[in-house]
Design a protein around this motif. Structure first.
Motif, PDB file in Angstrom:
ATOM      1  N   VAL A 294      21.143   7.969  12.063  1.00  0.00           N
ATOM      2  CA  VAL A 294      21.812   6.778  12.596  1.00  0.00           C
ATOM      3  C   VAL A 294      20.942   5.546  12.356  1.00  0.00           C
ATOM      4  O   VAL A 294      21.423   4.502  11.895  1.00  0.00           O
ATOM      5  CB  VAL A 294      22.114   6.940  14.109  1.00  0.00           C
TER       6      VAL A 294
ATOM      7  N   ASP B 116      28.595  -0.641  13.900  1.00  0.00           N
ATOM      8  CA  ASP B 116      27.571   0.364  14.158  1.00  0.00           C
ATOM      9  C   ASP B 116      28.178   1.689  14.616  1.00  0.00           C
ATOM     10  O   ASP B 116      27.668   2.747  14.305  1.00  0.00           O
ATOM     11  CB  ASP B 116      26.619  -0.102  15.262  1.00  0.00           C
ATOM     12  N   ALA B 117      29.253   1.595  15.414  1.00  0.00           N
ATOM     13  CA  ALA B 117      29.791   2.805  16.041  1.00  0.00           C
ATOM     14  C   ALA B 117      31.237   2.593  16.467  1.00  0.00           C
ATOM     15  O   ALA B 117      31.712   1.459  16.550  1.00  0.00           O
ATOM     16  CB  ALA B 117      28.944   3.160  17.257  1.00  0.00           C
TER      17      ALA B 117
ATOM     18  N   GLN C 155      21.768   2.072  10.357  1.00  0.00           N
ATOM     19  CA  GLN C 155      21.708   0.772  11.019  1.00  0.00           C
ATOM     20  C   GLN C 155      20.667  -0.141  10.387  1.00  0.00           C
ATOM     21  O   GLN C 155      20.838  -1.347  10.364  1.00  0.00           O
ATOM     22  CB  GLN C 155      21.470   0.951  12.516  1.00  0.00           C
TER      23      GLN C 155
END
Length: 99
Positions: free
Chosen positions: A21, A34-35, A25
């Motif tokens: 992750v 991002d999510a 990022q």
């Protein structure tokens, strides 16, 4: 096969996954997503279906051009249940989930 990893049960694997992750990022373009958030209520609707076995996560693009995902429910044969979750809230702007 997908793995369910907790930081308590398998800290090394959890750290490795969170590193993936962080890699994303750290390399993403400015103002990119991002999510995505999926509520328990949305997931529960799939879990309540006795034919539900798995999700297929489709990468998609919203009408405004932003990247998104659509979750499709599948049965044990990998066939669509013709049930999806879409329009998932994104981070940014909603980066803290509060019910």
């Amino acid at each position: 096969m997908a793995k369910f990893i907790t930081s308590q049960d398998n800290p090394e694997e959890h750290e490795k996954a969170m590193g993936l992750v962080q890699n994303y990022q750290g390399s993403k373009k400015e103002n990119s997503i991002d999510a995505h958030f999926v509520s328990k209520a949305a997931l529960q609707q799939f879990l309540d279906n006795p034919d539900f076995e798995a999700f297929k996560v489709h990468h998609a693009r919203a009408e405004d051009g932003t990247r998104t995902v659509v979750l499709e429910g599948l049965n044990a044969k990998g066939e669509s249940l013709n049930a999806i979750v879409s329009e998932l809230p994104t981070c940014p702007p909603m980066c803290d989930w509060a019910v």
